[in-house]
Design an enzyme around this catalytic site. Structure first.
Site, PDB file in Angstrom:
ATOM      1  N   ASP A 155       0.803  -1.093   0.116  1.00 57.78           N
ATOM      2  CA  ASP A 155      -0.250  -0.052  -0.041  1.00 57.78           C
ATOM      3  C   ASP A 155       0.897   1.259  -0.106  1.00 57.78           C
ATOM      4  OD1 ASP A 155      -2.255  -1.571   0.324  1.00 57.78           O
ATOM      5  OD2 ASP A 155      -2.428  -1.388   2.345  1.00 57.78           O
TER       6      ASP A 155
ATOM      7  N   GLU B 177      -8.935   0.170  -4.548  1.00 63.43           N
ATOM      8  CA  GLU B 177      -8.115   0.918  -3.683  1.00 63.43           C
ATOM      9  C   GLU B 177      -7.143   1.493  -4.558  1.00 63.43           C
ATOM     10  OE1 GLU B 177      -8.881  -1.729   0.291  1.00 63.43           O
ATOM     11  OE2 GLU B 177      -6.881  -1.948  -0.698  1.00 63.43           O
TER      12      GLU B 177
ATOM     13  N   HIS C 134      -3.160   0.366  -3.476  1.00 62.95           N
ATOM     14  CA  HIS C 134      -2.992  -1.260  -3.206  1.00 62.95           C
ATOM     15  C   HIS C 134      -2.671  -1.918  -4.622  1.00 62.95           C
ATOM     16  CE1 HIS C 134      -4.323  -5.189  -1.278  1.00 62.95           C
ATOM     17  NE2 HIS C 134      -4.069  -5.501  -2.607  1.00 62.95           N
TER      18      HIS C 134
END
Length: 226
Positions: free
Chosen positions: A142, A199, A202
């Protein structure tokens, strides 16, 4: 933060990391680190189980791919900043337990920052938290972009913001934020990383070094040194 649901693999317990893991700092110390689960600034409000040090650990191919991406971004006036890398299974288990609890008055500030439009009890059914995470396999990270002076660029939402606005291509995110998401996705994609569409932060390096194994050794540099 969202885990990769529905995967079937082997959970490798024990305290030792497998061969081939490394500390990102030893591969590229120029990549900034803000390891959120090793501190209190995360949706749980506390240090998460298994994070003994605020260090990014990854399978070496993923770490080396990040180094290549960093070289590209530095020439453009940016740097990567990582929020989470390898994540022990025990941390994933804690997220599941946390999601099954109810919010209290002490949780209002964290809810406002991380999940203002969804109730905690919906985080698992809505897919934001799951029992298995690609992070535990060691090739998922991340991260965001920052200017060379350290200021984060506009990405439209904060990291770990549990909301459809965090979807990488959400049409409501426009202008500089959309361009920044696409820059991050493009530069990492050129080095073999695949973005999770839900996301923007991610990414998983492909092919994964350990595609079917979920590890549980703690996050500590000594764990990945010979």
């Amino acid at each position: 933060m969202t885990a990769v649901a529905g995967l079937v693999g082997m959970l490798a317990g024990g305290a030792a990391a497998p061969p081939g893991f490394t500390a990102l700092r030893e591969v590229d110390p120029s990549i900034r680190q803000d390891m959120r689960y090793a501190g209190e600034r995360n949706f749980t409000g506390a240090v998460v189980d298994g994070y003994e040090e605020p260090e990014c650990l990854l399978a070496r191919p993923a770490a080396e791919a990040l180094r290549r991406a960093q070289r590209v971004l530095l020439r453009r006036g940016y740097s990567l900043r990582v929020y989470d890398c390898y994540r022990p299974q025990r941390a994933v288990d804690l997220f599941v337990r946390w999601a099954q609890e109810e919010d209290g008055p002490q949780d209002l500030a964290r809810k406002a920052e991380f999940y203002p439009r969804v109730e905690r009890g919906r985080l698992i059914p809505d897919g934001y938290i799951a029992e298995k995470s690609g992070h535990s396999r060691g090739s998922t990270v991340d991260l965001t972009l920052v200017e060379l002076g350290g200021r984060e660029v506009d990405m439209g939402t904060a990291f770990d913001f549990f909301d459809p606005l965090s979807h990488t291509d959400d049409p409501r995110v426009t202008g500089a934020a959309r361009a920044n998401r696409q820059l991050l996705k493009r530069v990492l994609g050129e080095q073999g990383f695949v973005n999770l569409p839900e996301e923007w932060w991610h990414f998983t390096y492909k092919p994964e070094a350990y595609p079917d194994t979920y590890f549980d050794f703690p996050v500590a540099v000594a764990e990945v040194r010979p």
